[in-house]
Design an enzyme around this catalytic site. Structure first.
Site, PDB file in Angstrom:
ATOM      1  N   ASP A  88     -18.234  -9.407   9.934  1.00  0.00           N
ATOM      2  CA  ASP A  88     -17.482  -8.239   9.496  1.00  0.00           C
ATOM      3  C   ASP A  88     -18.304  -7.561   8.397  1.00  0.00           C
ATOM      4  O   ASP A  88     -19.279  -8.127   7.893  1.00  0.00           O
ATOM      5  CB  ASP A  88     -16.105  -8.699   8.987  1.00  0.00           C
ATOM      6  CG  ASP A  88     -15.132  -7.551   8.908  1.00  0.00           C
ATOM      7  OD1 ASP A  88     -15.511  -6.418   9.255  1.00  0.00           O
ATOM      8  OD2 ASP A  88     -13.982  -7.783   8.492  1.00  0.00           O
ATOM      9  N   ASP A 123     -16.282   0.583   9.136  1.00  0.00           N
ATOM     10  CA  ASP A 123     -15.338   1.652   9.470  1.00  0.00           C
ATOM     11  C   ASP A 123     -14.372   1.841   8.304  1.00  0.00           C
ATOM     12  O   ASP A 123     -14.366   1.055   7.360  1.00  0.00           O
ATOM     13  CB  ASP A 123     -14.582   1.342  10.763  1.00  0.00           C
ATOM     14  CG  ASP A 123     -13.840   0.017  10.691  1.00  0.00           C
ATOM     15  OD1 ASP A 123     -14.247  -0.844   9.889  1.00  0.00           O
ATOM     16  OD2 ASP A 123     -12.856  -0.157  11.416  1.00  0.00           O
ATOM     17  N   CYS A 276      -0.599 -34.108  12.604  1.00  0.00           N
ATOM     18  CA  CYS A 276       0.850 -34.337  12.541  1.00  0.00           C
ATOM     19  C   CYS A 276       1.216 -35.736  13.033  1.00  0.00           C
ATOM     20  O   CYS A 276       2.259 -36.274  12.678  1.00  0.00           O
ATOM     21  CB  CYS A 276       1.592 -33.273  13.329  1.00  0.00           C
ATOM     22  SG  CYS A 276       1.354 -31.637  12.624  1.00  0.00           S
TER      23      CYS A 276
HETATM   24 ZN   LIG Z   1       0.139 -30.403  14.070  1.00  0.00          ZN
END
Ligand SMILES: [Zn+2]
Length: 485
Positions: A88, A123, A276
């Site tokens: 960018d 831009d 998780c």
């Molecule tokens: Zn997760």
């Protein structure tokens, strides 16, 4: 850069993007790499599914140490990533601080020198609240800069601006497209996403996409939340970038494809990613890198879900399911379908392996339904009589009688009863009034065009159309019980 489209569904596609020696499968997400402080190390990003990344050349340019390293060793060495890197150019800093101390030519030249794989020009992003006049001026200045770029063998991204003004977006897309960039970026949409204004987002995508080459990859700049990917892919975006995984983690936010959840209010970790699985809520709250990793796993999971949906021809169904998680997303979906009606009708594949699933009123926005009338009008009928019947009535074949079956909202010639989407559709509650009305309207519109083709028009079944001759209901019932023993 070569882009080959492998599978299509609606405006979404699975594509093979070759950049140098690397191959990237789209749709995909480019994790944003912060050259000053990277939350997840780059090797891990790769393991998690990152095939391409994006970083900010302006941040590198501004930091003397980073600048020198990048110039002497190259961008890939600086970042530690051997796959494609897009850079960018500081437009984001321009939108936040109102000014950057680098010119458009300087930053393009810098991106070339450090070996960026996809160069983004500087831009001018127009603030969402700006007037149309301001948006038009910004757009003209951006395009003036774009015209000055000497496009060479390197890969250049052409930014589409125009703020919330549909006609300016269209104009911007047309003008940028004429310049012939390698890929196109739809910019200036971050404020729309931050304010959950998915209608504006959808309008901006449709206005741009309609006017860009269908053969080019489209990058939705600054879209990093998994809940928006299905809609954006449905409307034709191929690439996304995400700083969200790290930014949201800093604020204790847990990303899911159903929205953003505050970890301080959660009791369970509903995800099965490695993070998780092995950690509890406190672990994630105490270690923001872990939370950022979950966020990125969740992001890539959604990308895989979308690719499988495209492959199965169920992208609309998926986008529709996701839109149910936020009222603004539903509005976005509806507005996009209205604004892009003709465009989507043109590009949606005509037949599919899987059935058309009627999922509720939003399904009425699908191009298959809008296309129904056109399909009838395109057919030639030599019969003198047209008999219109509900789908489950068995009609004896008779010389000179064309039979239309009605399976609301669809109306189709009997011969097409096994084709997509007519017979090949799963629709419950066929007597739903709204859908019956759509079928009636369709028949009316058809007859207005083709009435003279038939000497006689009859209907059997539940629906009644004033303008046409009717068979008595009892007679129809008799036929029906005869045929069904
Ligand atoms: Zn997760």
């Amino acid at each position: 850069m070569e882009f080959e489209i492998k599978r299509k569904d609606f405006a979404g596609r699975i594509g093979k993007l070759e950049i140098g020696r690397s191959v990237v499968e789209t749709p995909t997400i480019l994790p944003v790499i912060n050259p000053n402080l990277q939350t997840i190390n780059v090797d891990e990003l790769k393991e998690m599914g990152a095939q391409i990344v994006i970083t900010n050349s302006y941040i590198i340019f501004k930091n003397l140490e980073l600048r020198e390293k990048a110039l002497s060793r190259g961008l890939h060495d600086l970042i530690g990533f051997d796959g494609p890197i897009m850079t960018d150019s500081g437009a984001y800093q321009l939108s936040v601080y109102g000014d950057v101390d680098v010119s458009s030519e300087e930053i393009i030249d810098f991106q070339k020198k450090i070996g960026s794989d996809i160069i983004v020009p500087l831009d001018i992003p127009t603030p969402q609240e700006a007037s149309k006049e301001k948006a038009r001026k910004d757009l003209e200045e951006t395009n003036k800069r774009l015209r000055q770029i000497e496009l060479d063998e390197r890969n250049f991204a052409g930014p589409v601006q125009g703020s919330s003004f549909f006609d300016l977006r269209e104009r911007s897309a047309k003008e940028v497209s004429d310049l012939g960039f390698d890929l196109y970026c739809i910019g200036g949409v971050v404020p729309m996403m931050e304010s959950y204004d998915f209608s504006e987002l959808a309008k901006s995508i449709v206005a741009s996409k309609k006017n860009l080459s269908l053969k080019s990859p489209i990058h939705l700049f600054g879209a990093g939340h998994p809940m928006t990917f299905a809609l954006a892919t449905l409307l034709g975006c191929d690439l996304f970038d995400s700083a969200a995984y790290a930014l949201f983690a800093k604020r204790d936010k847990y990303l899911t494809n159903r929205g953003t959840w505050d970890m301080n209010e959660m009791n369970y970790l509903p995800c099965s990613c490695p993070i998780c699985q092995k950690n509890n809520i406190n672990d994630l709250l105490e270690n923001k890198t872990k939370l950022a990793k979950h966020n990125l796993y969740s992001t890539f999971e959604e990308i895989k879900t979308i690719k499988e949906a495209i492959r199965r021809g169920e992208l609309f169904e998926l986008a529709f399911e996701r839109s149910r998680t936020h009222p603004e997303l539903i509005d976005g979906l509806k507005i996009a379908m209205g604004k892009g009606k003709e465009f989507f009708e043109k590009i949606t594949p005509r037949s599919k392996k899987n059935a058309f699933f009627y999922q509720g009123e939003e399904s009425l926005y699908r191009p298959e339904i809008k296309r129904n009338l056109k399909r009838l009008l395109d057919m030639d009928f030599e019969e003198q009589t047209l008999l219109i019947s509900q789908e489950d009535f068995e009609i004896e074949e008779k010389q000179g009688v064309a039979v239309f079956k009605v399976k609301p909202p669809f109306v189709f010639p009997k011969e097409l009863k096994r084709t997509y989407p007519f017979g090949q559709s799963i629709i419950a509650d066929l007597n739903n009034e709204k859908r019956l009305d759509i079928s009636k309207k369709l028949i009316k519109d058809f007859l207005e065009n083709e009435k003279d083709e038939f000497e006689e028009i009859k209907t059997v079944g539940e629906f009644r159309i004033k303008e046409i001759e009717k068979i008595e209901r009892e007679e129809a019932r008799d036929n029906y019980s005869k045929n069904h023993g």
